[in-house]
Design an enzyme around this catalytic site. Structure first.
Site, PDB file in Angstrom:
ATOM      1  N   LYS A  79      -2.339   7.815  -7.235  1.00 17.95           N
ATOM      2  CA  LYS A  79      -1.660   7.069  -6.171  1.00 17.95           C
ATOM      3  C   LYS A  79      -0.425   6.376  -6.759  1.00 17.95           C
ATOM      4  O   LYS A  79      -0.490   5.814  -7.855  1.00 17.95           O
ATOM      5  CB  LYS A  79      -2.628   6.038  -5.588  1.00 17.95           C
ATOM      6  CG  LYS A  79      -2.101   5.268  -4.394  1.00 17.95           C
ATOM      7  CD  LYS A  79      -3.171   4.314  -3.842  1.00 17.95           C
ATOM      8  CE  LYS A  79      -2.687   3.551  -2.626  1.00 17.95           C
ATOM      9  NZ  LYS A  79      -3.707   2.633  -2.088  1.00 17.95           N
ATOM     10  N   SER A 154      -4.638   3.160   2.859  1.00 18.18           N
ATOM     11  CA  SER A 154      -3.320   3.458   2.367  1.00 18.18           C
ATOM     12  C   SER A 154      -3.271   4.590   1.348  1.00 18.18           C
ATOM     13  O   SER A 154      -2.183   5.106   1.062  1.00 18.18           O
ATOM     14  CB  SER A 154      -2.723   2.195   1.732  1.00 18.18           C
ATOM     15  OG  SER A 154      -3.493   1.799   0.617  1.00 18.18           O
ATOM     16  N   SER A 178      -8.909   1.158   1.652  1.00 21.47           N
ATOM     17  CA  SER A 178      -7.923   2.215   1.427  1.00 21.47           C
ATOM     18  C   SER A 178      -8.363   3.408   0.586  1.00 21.47           C
ATOM     19  O   SER A 178      -7.594   4.360   0.438  1.00 21.47           O
ATOM     20  CB  SER A 178      -6.664   1.624   0.799  1.00 21.47           C
ATOM     21  OG  SER A 178      -5.910   1.007   1.791  1.00 21.47           O
TER      22      SER A 178
HETATM   23  N1  GLN Z   1      -5.863  -1.035   5.959  1.00 19.49           N
HETATM   24  C1  GLN Z   1      -6.007  -2.245   5.213  1.00 19.49           C
HETATM   25  C2  GLN Z   1      -4.699  -2.988   5.192  1.00 19.49           C
HETATM   26  O1  GLN Z   1      -3.814  -2.552   5.813  1.00 19.49           O
HETATM   27  C3  GLN Z   1      -6.502  -1.937   3.831  1.00 19.49           C
HETATM   28  C4  GLN Z   1      -5.446  -1.619   2.855  1.00 19.49           C
HETATM   29  C5  GLN Z   1      -5.957  -1.356   1.467  1.00 19.49           C
HETATM   30  O2  GLN Z   1      -7.156  -1.271   1.224  1.00 19.49           O
HETATM   31  N2  GLN Z   1      -5.042  -1.273   0.543  1.00 19.49           N
HETATM   32  O3  GLN Z   1      -4.562  -3.992   4.567  1.00 19.49           O
END
Ligand code: GLN
Length: 483
Positions: A79, A154, A178
């Site tokens: 990532k 994400s 995410s």
């Molecule tokens: N969808 C969540 C957010 O927008 C989780 C993001 C993540 O785990 N990095 O914060």
């Protein structure tokens, strides 16, 4: 014969060990597949062909010398938020255009030490803020199961790469879901280790008390293999903890006889997609057939999780992202004086969602509101954590859905941030509590897109969710074989 992209880590290692394939051939094959198929999926933001071939050559030479490393010659995707020395690290943001990492994150150094090859970097929501990967400044990633749909986020690029057979395995990060949510949306295995299990040194911080790095893979066994290498205390991250990882491979041999698994009733939320509920309940039945006793449990403070998370995560993000001001990292927009330069750089370099969160986080920390929001959120976090502690006194692990719906169409929710936040309800609590969680494919929804089953385990008991996940995955494979 499987195509190279379909291989699991375990299978790739077998081929390499038997000399049926070299690491250089694996890398060449993967690059070819990526160049051909990633034009549609856009899972990767950059490839490091030169570096990958060099690492693969070194791995082949090491194998010829008889060296034994756990991932020797296996290419993986990373990532775009983890620092790999000499590679770009954009975090999906225009503000980090041109930035090149001067050092390896600890997880990367550990994987490198054990022979992994870093093929390329995967797309993500800007600074890991989002649930669809649509918040990336570097393009939109598509769900390999249906390119009209989001891959989740994400870590959407990592999940799409693995599910679309553009990577053998990948790394993701999970602050509020995410890893698990994109794994669930794309139909692969994603694991969030317990907070402190994996070093965060070299991971660009979003919300430091919640962030964890973890594997996104094709099988539970592969997730265990990666975790085994990634885990461990690091003197560079004072929140990493020195609790030895229990031998996961040994744990994965058992069935589920006599185990008590909890089903939290609050995780079957109003408005949930029927087909998600159906798939998860069928998975619960499968676990019963494997010998588990599944009991109803309650996590009463679940309803506060989304609000708590979006206060704590934004507060921490507002502080963490202050460093992106045009002075040390990435792109700069000049101004008449330093203040104007900061403003220009941040106004142009940061996207809408990131700005929204910085503003929200600054607000909840501001004097006068700090007690009303931030301190109260910390109290709610304690209650959420103690909910889990109570149920884990009785249960070995928990079973739950990962998300209330399957993947949705590209563009469907991007203009409704609140709807998007609410979709995180089932993954956020594990981050707030610091426990471990995993998503394993368990079916297909009415829209033809994958559904994941979430397993949650107590902090530092990753072997339990790997155990349940592996047994469940085995039963699903058997059922598919019979069908
Ligand atoms: N969808 C969540 C957010 O927008 C989780 C993001 C993540 O785990 N990095 O914060």
């Amino acid at each position: 014969m499987k195509s190279l992209g379909e291989l699991t880590i375990v299978e790739a290692l077998e081929l390499l060990e038997k000399r049926e394939c070299s690491s250089v051939e694996l890398v060449a094959g993967m690059i070819e597949v990526i160049k051909e198929r990633d034009r549609e999926i856009c899972a990767y933001v950059s490839l490091d062909e030169g570096g990958a071939f060099e690492q693969a050559k070194a791995a082949d030479a090491a194998r010829a010398r008889g060296e034994k490393c756990r991932l020797l010659g296996v290419p993986i995707a990373v990532k775009d938020i983890l620092n790999v020395q000499g590679q770009p690290c954009t975090c999906g943001s225009a503000i980090l255009k041109g930035y090149v990492s001067p050092y390896d994150a600890t997880v990367i150094a550990k994987l490198r030490q054990d022979g992994a090859v870093f093929l390329g970097r995967t797309n993500m929501d800007e600074f890991a803020m989002g649930s669809t990967t649509e918040n990336s400044a570097l393009g939109v990633t598509r769900n390999p199961a249906n390119p009209g749909f989001v891959p989740g986020g994400s870590s959407g690029g990592s999940a799409a790469a693995v599910a679309g057979n553009l990577a053998i395995a990948a790394l993701g990060t999970d602050t509020g879901g995410s890893i698990r949510q994109p794994a669930s949306f794309c139909g692969c295995v994603g694991m969030k280790p317990s907070y402190g299990r994996v070093s965060r040194y070299g991971l660009t911080a979003f919300a430091s008390s919640l962030d964890q790095v973890g594997p996104i893979c094709k099988t539970v066994r592969d997730a265990a293999a990666l975790l085994d290498v990634m885990a461990g205390h690091d003197s560079m991250d004072s929140t990493s903890i020195d609790v030895p990882l229990t031998d996961c491979t040994a744990a994965m041999k058992k069935d589920l006889k006599g185990l008590k698994l909890g089903l939290p009733r609050e995780y079957f939320v109003k408005g949930m997609d029927r087909s998600v509920e159906r798939s998860v309940m069928a998975a619960v039945e499968t676990c019963r057939e494997l010998g588990a006793e599944v009991i109803d449990v309650s996590l009463p403070h679940t309803e506060y999780a989304v609000a708590t998370y979006y206060i704590i995560a934004t507060a921490e993000a507002s502080a963490n992202l202050a460093r992106f001001d045009g002075v040390r990292y990435g792109a700069r927009r000049e101004g008449a004086d330093p203040l104007e330069m900061y403003c220009n750089t941040r106004a142009h370099g940061l996207g809408r969602e990131v700005k929204r969160r910085i503003i929200l986080g600054t607000y909840v920390l501001s004097s006068g509101y700090h007690d009303a929001y931030y301190i109260r959120a910390q109290k709610a976090r304690t209650l959420i954590r103690s909910d889990f502690e109570k149920v884990f006194e009785e249960c070995y692990a928990l079973l739950a859905p990962v998300t209330p719906t399957t993947a949705y169409a590209l563009g469907e929710k991007i203009n409704d941030p609140l709807q998007m936040y609410l979709g995180d309800i089932l993954t956020i609590p594990a981050n707030l509590a610091g426990i471990c969680g995993m998503s394993v494919p368990c079916g297909v929804g009415d829209n033809g897109l994958p559904v994941g089953l979430q397993m949650l385990g107590p902090a530092f008991k990753e072997e339990r969710i790997l155990h349940v996940g592996h047994a469940f995955e085995g039963a699903m494979t058997q059922k598919a074989g019979r069908a």
